[in-house]
Design a protein around this motif. Structure first.
Motif, PDB file in Angstrom:
ATOM      1  N   MET A 153      37.150  44.526   7.057  1.00 26.58           N
ATOM      2  CA  MET A 153      37.200  45.001   8.447  1.00 26.58           C
ATOM      3  C   MET A 153      38.413  44.401   9.151  1.00 26.58           C
ATOM      4  N   SER A 154      39.144  45.226   9.924  1.00 28.32           N
ATOM      5  CA  SER A 154      40.329  44.738  10.606  1.00 28.32           C
ATOM      6  C   SER A 154      39.933  43.865  11.797  1.00 28.32           C
ATOM      7  N   THR A 155      40.839  42.989  12.178  1.00 26.63           N
ATOM      8  CA  THR A 155      40.599  42.108  13.311  1.00 26.63           C
ATOM      9  C   THR A 155      40.568  42.914  14.598  1.00 26.63           C
ATOM     10  N   PRO A 156      39.530  42.734  15.454  1.00 32.62           N
ATOM     11  CA  PRO A 156      39.473  43.493  16.706  1.00 32.62           C
ATOM     12  C   PRO A 156      40.629  43.125  17.622  1.00 32.62           C
ATOM     13  N   THR A 157      41.094  44.094  18.391  1.00 30.69           N
ATOM     14  CA  THR A 157      42.232  43.896  19.292  1.00 30.69           C
ATOM     15  C   THR A 157      41.780  43.998  20.742  1.00 30.69           C
ATOM     16  N   ILE A 158      42.680  43.644  21.632  1.00 28.12           N
ATOM     17  CA  ILE A 158      42.388  43.763  23.060  1.00 28.12           C
ATOM     18  C   ILE A 158      42.146  45.224  23.444  1.00 28.12           C
ATOM     19  N   GLY A 159      42.827  46.148  22.739  1.00 30.82           N
ATOM     20  CA  GLY A 159      42.602  47.569  22.992  1.00 30.82           C
ATOM     21  C   GLY A 159      41.195  48.003  22.628  1.00 30.82           C
ATOM     22  N   ASP A 160      40.643  47.449  21.526  1.00 32.53           N
ATOM     23  CA  ASP A 160      39.262  47.758  21.129  1.00 32.53           C
ATOM     24  C   ASP A 160      38.284  47.314  22.211  1.00 32.53           C
ATOM     25  N   VAL A 161      38.494  46.115  22.731  1.00 31.40           N
ATOM     26  CA  VAL A 161      37.615  45.598  23.780  1.00 31.40           C
ATOM     27  C   VAL A 161      37.707  46.475  25.029  1.00 31.40           C
ATOM     28  N   ALA A 162      38.930  46.851  25.399  1.00 33.37           N
ATOM     29  CA  ALA A 162      39.118  47.686  26.589  1.00 33.37           C
ATOM     30  C   ALA A 162      38.395  49.014  26.463  1.00 33.37           C
ATOM     31  N   ARG A 163      38.519  49.660  25.310  1.00 31.59           N
ATOM     32  CA  ARG A 163      37.854  50.953  25.109  1.00 31.59           C
ATOM     33  C   ARG A 163      36.338  50.811  25.169  1.00 31.59           C
ATOM     34  N   GLU A 164      35.807  49.801  24.508  1.00 29.17           N
ATOM     35  CA  GLU A 164      34.358  49.609  24.481  1.00 29.17           C
ATOM     36  C   GLU A 164      33.805  49.260  25.867  1.00 29.17           C
ATOM     37  N   ALA A 165      34.564  48.478  26.628  1.00 27.14           N
ATOM     38  CA  ALA A 165      34.095  48.042  27.941  1.00 27.14           C
ATOM     39  C   ALA A 165      34.418  49.045  29.049  1.00 27.14           C
ATOM     40  N   GLY A 166      35.254  50.043  28.727  1.00 29.67           N
ATOM     41  CA  GLY A 166      35.612  51.053  29.716  1.00 29.67           C
ATOM     42  C   GLY A 166      36.544  50.561  30.795  1.00 29.67           C
ATOM     43  N   VAL A 167      37.464  49.646  30.422  1.00 29.58           N
ATOM     44  CA  VAL A 167      38.430  49.099  31.376  1.00 29.58           C
ATOM     45  C   VAL A 167      39.812  49.127  30.742  1.00 29.58           C
ATOM     46  N   SER A 168      40.830  48.706  31.494  1.00 36.91           N
ATOM     47  CA  SER A 168      42.182  48.635  30.963  1.00 36.91           C
ATOM     48  C   SER A 168      42.378  47.342  30.174  1.00 36.91           C
ATOM     49  N   THR A 169      43.411  47.322  29.344  1.00 40.86           N
ATOM     50  CA  THR A 169      43.710  46.096  28.602  1.00 40.86           C
ATOM     51  C   THR A 169      44.106  44.968  29.550  1.00 40.86           C
ATOM     52  N   ALA A 170      44.760  45.316  30.668  1.00 36.11           N
ATOM     53  CA  ALA A 170      45.116  44.286  31.644  1.00 36.11           C
ATOM     54  C   ALA A 170      43.866  43.639  32.230  1.00 36.11           C
ATOM     55  N   THR A 171      42.829  44.449  32.488  1.00 33.66           N
ATOM     56  CA  THR A 171      41.578  43.909  33.019  1.00 33.66           C
ATOM     57  C   THR A 171      40.905  42.998  32.004  1.00 33.66           C
ATOM     58  N   VAL A 172      40.962  43.374  30.719  1.00 38.44           N
ATOM     59  CA  VAL A 172      40.398  42.511  29.674  1.00 38.44           C
ATOM     60  C   VAL A 172      41.069  41.143  29.697  1.00 38.44           C
ATOM     61  N   SER A 173      42.404  41.153  29.759  1.00 40.49           N
ATOM     62  CA  SER A 173      43.146  39.898  29.764  1.00 40.49           C
ATOM     63  C   SER A 173      42.767  39.040  30.965  1.00 40.49           C
ATOM     64  N   ARG A 174      42.678  39.680  32.133  1.00 37.85           N
ATOM     65  CA  ARG A 174      42.322  38.916  33.340  1.00 37.85           C
ATOM     66  C   ARG A 174      40.896  38.387  33.262  1.00 37.85           C
ATOM     67  N   ALA A 175      39.970  39.224  32.765  1.00 36.97           N
ATOM     68  CA  ALA A 175      38.574  38.805  32.692  1.00 36.97           C
ATOM     69  C   ALA A 175      38.395  37.618  31.757  1.00 36.97           C
ATOM     70  N   LEU A 176      39.062  37.650  30.610  1.00 37.12           N
ATOM     71  CA  LEU A 176      38.901  36.574  29.638  1.00 37.12           C
ATOM     72  C   LEU A 176      39.607  35.298  30.066  1.00 37.12           C
ATOM     73  N   SER A 177      40.540  35.429  31.028  1.00 36.92           N
ATOM     74  CA  SER A 177      41.234  34.230  31.517  1.00 36.92           C
ATOM     75  C   SER A 177      40.569  33.648  32.759  1.00 36.92           C
ATOM     76  N   GLY A 178      39.495  34.324  33.243  1.00 32.07           N
ATOM     77  CA  GLY A 178      38.791  33.821  34.407  1.00 32.07           C
ATOM     78  C   GLY A 178      39.418  34.189  35.728  1.00 32.07           C
TER      79      GLY A 178
END
Length: 334
Positions: free
Chosen positions: A1-26
């Motif tokens: 299985m390939s390593t999950p990417t920030i794009g995978d998280v964004a698609r699953e969560a229904g947000v942008s990749t920028a939002t993923v980065s901000r959310a994970l950084s607090g």
């Protein structure tokens, strides 16, 4: 299985990749509910927010080079700012260089960056035809990802705006305003973005019944000065079109300033559009209709592509086009 990417998280969560980065950084810019959803999605997929940091710990410097044509162009200022936001959350140092829109300077900067100061490079090539050789040479030494612009003849990852969709969106908007004839002010001689936008504007115009006559296509550079000069030439023809399409906001601002100086009303006498949505687009009078580039997502995706290279993962070359958003303002009001 390939390593999950920030794009995978964004698609699953229904947000942008920028939002993923901000959310994970607090970041406080993300609501509590959204941040929880992103964290839960990241945990479920097995994604960690620091892929570059993990990769760089195995390497020499902990630094990533970013090479752009100019920081006087506000689009690149916005882009570098977004890249830095992602790097800071990962504990990575950003080394910023500019090519001064000169492919020889660009080649020298790339050669310097590959001498051990950084572990990877994000680059927006200044010259589609002539940047390729230096990029290819750099890629033999370090991971390289292109963003916004691209060079001809090289197999290197790229992420940027979907220029075809952007120009189609602008043409459709103008068609809805009853536009039948338009001028185009662009910069297609050297950079890939301008070249694509020019071709797609003409094609979309034909599709939607908007004529772009060859004598009203003005090709220069991405600058307010060129916008001013192009507007002067257009007005001197004595035959104003219904609209002036500009392939970036800097050009559009110069066009509008010159039209105002000559007593030509926007939008009363002619409509004007730009592309990028730089901060000055809201400050010009009247405020500029434009297509907003997804700068945060471009930055986050570029960082993610670089991370997979730094981890040494084998994969095919990626070319990722992201859609912009039409921002309607008074420069095209009915």
């Amino acid at each position: 299985m390939s390593t999950p990417t920030i794009g995978d998280v964004a698609r699953e969560a229904g947000v942008s990749t920028a939002t993923v980065s901000r959310a994970l950084s607090g970041s406080l810019r993300v609501s509590g509910a959204t941040a929880r959803r992103v964290r839960e999605t990241a945990t479920r997929l097995g994604y960690s927010g620091n892929p570059i940091a993990r990769a760089l710990r195995k390497n020499a410097t902990g630094n990533v080079g970013v090479l752009v044509p100019s920081v006087s162009n506000p689009f690149f200022t916005m882009l570098v700012d977004e890249i830095e936001k992602h790097m800071v959350t990962m504990g990575i140092n950003l080394y910023l260089c500019t090519s001064r829109d000169d492919h020889d300077v660009e080649a020298a900067r790339l050669a310097s960056l590959t001498q051990g100061s950084v572990d990877g490079i994000l680059v927006s090539p200044c010259d589609a035809a002539r940047s390729g050789a230096a990029l290819a040479a750099a890629q033999t030494k370090l991971p390289v990802v292109q963003l916004d612009r691209s060079a001809d003849g090289v197999d290197i990852d790229w992420v940027g705006l979907d220029d075809a969709d952007a120009m189609r969106t602008i043409i459709e908007h103008l068609a809805s305003r009853g536009v039948k004839r338009a001028a185009l002010v662009t910069s297609s001689a050297r950079n890939s973005s301008g070249r694509l936008r020019t071709a797609f504007a003409v094609a979309a115009g034909t599709q939607h019944g908007i004529t772009l006559d060859s004598d009203q296509i003005f090709d220069g550079e991405f600058s307010t000065g060129w916008g001013t000069e192009a507007a002067t030439r257009l007005v001197s023809q004595g035959d104003l079109p219904d609209a002036i399409i500009c392939t970036d906001d800097q050009i559009a601002i110069g066009v509008m300033q010159e039209l105002k100086r000559q007593g030509i009303r926007v939008p009363g006498d002619v409509l004007v559009t730009g592309l990028d949505d730089v901060p000055h687009a809201t400050l010009i009078d009247p405020p500029l209709t434009t297509v907003r580039q997804p700068v945060g997502d471009i930055a986050a995706t570029a960082v993610d592509l670089l991370a997979t290279k730094l981890r040494g993962e084998e994969r095919s070359i990626r070319k990722i086009s992201l859609q912009g958003t039409l921002v309607e303002r008074e420069s095209t009001a009915n």
